[in-house]
Design an enzyme around this catalytic site. Structure first.
Site, PDB file in Angstrom:
ATOM      1  N   LEU A  65      22.412 -19.596  -6.986  1.00 24.08           N
ATOM      2  CA  LEU A  65      21.233 -20.479  -7.018  1.00 24.08           C
ATOM      3  C   LEU A  65      19.929 -19.729  -6.950  1.00 24.08           C
ATOM      4  O   LEU A  65      18.749 -20.221  -6.784  1.00 24.08           O
ATOM      5  CB  LEU A  65      21.254 -21.507  -5.743  1.00 24.08           C
ATOM      6  CG  LEU A  65      22.530 -22.588  -5.704  1.00 24.08           C
ATOM      7  CD1 LEU A  65      22.704 -23.382  -4.785  1.00 24.08           C
ATOM      8  CD2 LEU A  65      22.591 -23.194  -7.185  1.00 24.08           C
ATOM      9  N   ASP A 156      29.771 -10.471  -3.928  1.00 22.87           N
ATOM     10  CA  ASP A 156      29.851 -10.762  -5.314  1.00 22.87           C
ATOM     11  C   ASP A 156      28.675 -10.176  -5.973  1.00 22.87           C
ATOM     12  O   ASP A 156      27.385 -10.214  -5.670  1.00 22.87           O
ATOM     13  CB  ASP A 156      29.856 -12.289  -5.460  1.00 22.87           C
ATOM     14  CG  ASP A 156      30.106 -12.468  -7.086  1.00 22.87           C
ATOM     15  OD1 ASP A 156      31.067 -12.042  -7.841  1.00 22.87           O
ATOM     16  OD2 ASP A 156      29.048 -13.044  -7.886  1.00 22.87           O
ATOM     17  N   HIS A 236      36.562 -14.638 -10.236  1.00 23.34           N
ATOM     18  CA  HIS A 236      36.440 -14.802 -11.664  1.00 23.34           C
ATOM     19  C   HIS A 236      37.530 -13.542 -12.329  1.00 23.34           C
ATOM     20  O   HIS A 236      37.144 -12.301 -12.861  1.00 23.34           O
ATOM     21  CB  HIS A 236      35.215 -14.219 -12.029  1.00 23.34           C
ATOM     22  CG  HIS A 236      34.323 -13.187 -11.420  1.00 23.34           C
ATOM     23  ND1 HIS A 236      34.913 -12.008 -11.022  1.00 23.34           N
ATOM     24  CD2 HIS A 236      33.015 -13.121 -11.016  1.00 23.34           C
ATOM     25  CE1 HIS A 236      33.887 -11.256 -10.349  1.00 23.34           C
ATOM     26  NE2 HIS A 236      32.700 -12.005 -10.255  1.00 23.34           N
ATOM     27  N   ASP A 309      30.604 -19.255 -11.567  1.00 24.48           N
ATOM     28  CA  ASP A 309      30.006 -18.175 -11.668  1.00 24.48           C
ATOM     29  C   ASP A 309      28.501 -18.301 -12.377  1.00 24.48           C
ATOM     30  O   ASP A 309      27.872 -17.392 -12.983  1.00 24.48           O
ATOM     31  CB  ASP A 309      30.641 -16.856 -12.233  1.00 24.48           C
ATOM     32  CG  ASP A 309      30.025 -15.517 -12.066  1.00 24.48           C
ATOM     33  OD1 ASP A 309      29.058 -15.470 -11.175  1.00 24.48           O
ATOM     34  OD2 ASP A 309      30.361 -14.527 -12.409  1.00 24.48           O
ATOM     35  N   HIS A 313      19.360 -16.527 -15.401  1.00 22.96           N
ATOM     36  CA  HIS A 313      18.670 -15.371 -15.548  1.00 22.96           C
ATOM     37  C   HIS A 313      17.326 -15.678 -16.621  1.00 22.96           C
ATOM     38  O   HIS A 313      17.444 -16.442 -17.251  1.00 22.96           O
ATOM     39  CB  HIS A 313      19.100 -14.159 -16.319  1.00 22.96           C
ATOM     40  CG  HIS A 313      20.261 -13.615 -15.579  1.00 22.96           C
ATOM     41  ND1 HIS A 313      20.054 -12.896 -14.570  1.00 22.96           N
ATOM     42  CD2 HIS A 313      21.627 -13.479 -16.017  1.00 22.96           C
ATOM     43  CE1 HIS A 313      21.065 -12.300 -14.003  1.00 22.96           C
ATOM     44  NE2 HIS A 313      22.192 -12.693 -14.702  1.00 22.96           N
ATOM     45  N   GLY A 328      25.514 -12.245 -16.882  1.00 20.44           N
ATOM     46  CA  GLY A 328      25.766 -13.479 -16.473  1.00 20.44           C
ATOM     47  C   GLY A 328      25.221 -14.483 -17.163  1.00 20.44           C
ATOM     48  O   GLY A 328      24.686 -14.423 -18.210  1.00 20.44           O
TER      49      GLY A 328
END
Length: 434
Positions: A65, A156, A236, A309, A313, A328
């Site tokens: 977030l 992570d 993941h 996940d 960005h 990502g």
């Protein structure tokens, strides 16, 4: 007309878990109050289900977030909106914020902001190590016993590579009753890695990210967790060989769970040919054989659940050459559709299976008492209504996230979330936040 039930919601003619004949579901005072043939109560909001599928609200164990620190890419407001529109009623926000969520001040801030927004339950994930640096343990006990009641810890984006440090974290987690989630990547095997180690990466000149970097850490951590009698969660999963390690560990009695992302179920390294950094992710998109193995392992229960996940960005971090781009992609609003495309349509999962991997198992892994519950009278009304016959076209600019980096731009996907209810309150309806 029954008695006045102001503030209640009547879901009319819905199919529980997509099974049987449609029924009416009355939601009142935050719980499922009645199931059957129900006259609309006075003052109730009525949602016409028309045979759509009713499921427990989804739980995402892995989302970013970005707040605090990178509010230019996502905030708890925008991320919560994306989650509610995607059918989620609870999300776990990863610790790689700025400042890092390695103390109770930050985790409590994230938790309180989630409560203020009120669209989904936002549970902060605490860092395993201070600053995600992998050198010394963070204040796990303080975070676990804080107002936020942190249930999961993870570095992570960074592997807890030091085996002694990981062992200590697992040992502490047993006393705290929490889960340690590992980003499984042996860093010495992925120095400079840009894509899945294989024919396509070699042809394009990209340094390879070998599957063994994931498999070796998962094997190590499963052994450590078994000896510590701790609960380990693997983030993941992407490599076929990791499935064999997980199956072996579970057969040994290890308390290990694992997640797979929608993009690792659906997308492969064939996308490298486009040179588009929207497809850059960590772990990387792998070969079709790996994706096929992910789908089968999810259906078999070797992989326990789906986690997005979700990684927003800014344009400057994605619209650049591949090697400089951040890894990502967005996932909250497209997760259900991808699971339907890859798992339901081929017959690998039915709708009850979707509930298992997107709601029930995630809630069990982290011990959420009011999420992933059965659709039954008296249970918390955290539910999602899905139009399984509808389709939609993904447009990044139309998603609720502040970022637009979706790998599904322009794709037509199945299944649309018609409504999401959090403790009986409608949070999204017909593609809009309520």
């Amino acid at each position: 007309m029954t008695e006045d039930r102001a503030g209640s919601v009547l879901l009319r003619q819905v199919r529980l878990y997509g099974e049987g004949e449609p029924v009416d579901v009355l939601v009142a005072d935050g719980v499922i109050a009645e199931i059957g043939r129900i006259d609309p109560p006075s003052g109730a909001e009525v949602i016409e289900g028309e045979g759509q599928v009713l499921l427990p609200g989804f739980v995402d164990l892995h989302t970013h977030l970005r707040e605090p620190g990178r509010e230019d890419t996502e905030t708890i407001d925008t991320g919560s909106a994306a989650a509610a529109l995607g059918g989620y009623t609870a999300v776990f926000a990863m610790a790689n914020t700025d400042p890092v969520a390695d103390n109770a001040v930050v985790t409590d801030h994230v938790w309180r902001r989630g409560r203020e927004v009120g669209l989904v339950d936002v549970h902060p994930v605490g860092a395993v190590t201070v600053g995600l640096a992998g050198e010394r343990l963070a204040e796990m006990g303080t975070m676990a016993n804080s107002a936020a009641g942190v249930r999961m810890f993870s570095d992570d984006g960074h592997c807890v590579a030091d085996p002694l440090l990981m062992r200590r974290a697992l040992e502490y987690s047993t006393a705290l009753g929490v889960v340690v989630a590992q980003h499984a990547e042996e860093p010495r095997l992925t120095v400079g890695a840009q894509a899945h180690e294989g024919e396509r990466a070699a042809r394009l000149g990209y340094a390879g990210w070998p599957a063994s970097a994931e498999e070796s850490i998962v094997a190590r951590d499963c052994v450590l967790a078994r000896h510590a009698r701790a609960r380990l969660h693997v983030c993941h999963v992407s490599a076929a060989g990791t499935v064999d390690v997980l199956r072996w560990a579970k057969e040994q009695g290890t308390e290990v769970s694992a997640e797979v992302t929608p993009h690792h179920l659906f997308l492969t390294d064939e996308r490298l040919a486009t040179f588009d950094p929207v497809n850059k992710v960590n772990p990387p998109l792998r070969a079709e054989a790996d994706s096929e193995r992910m789908r089968q392992a999810l259906a078999d229960g070797v992989i326990d659940c789906v986690a997005t996940d979700h990684a927003p960005h800014a344009p400057q971090d994605k619209d650049t050459e591949w090697s400089a781009a951040r890894p990502g992609m967005l996932g909250l609003q497209t997760a259900l559709s991808v699971v339907v495309e890859t798992m339901v349509r081929p017959g690998l999962l039915d709708w009850r299976g979707v509930a298992r991997v997107m709601s029930e198992r995630p809630a069990e892994i982290v011990g959420l008492p009011d999420q992933g519950r059965p659709l039954a009278v008296g249970e918390p009304a955290n539910v999602v209504l899905v139009d399984e016959k509808a389709e939609w076209t993904v447009r990044g600019a139309e998603l609720a996230s502040r970022a637009t980096n979706t790998p599904y731009e322009g794709l037509r996907l199945p299944a649309v979330v018609s409504a999401t209810l959090l403790r009986g309150r409608v949070t999204s309806r017909e593609g809009k936040i309520v």
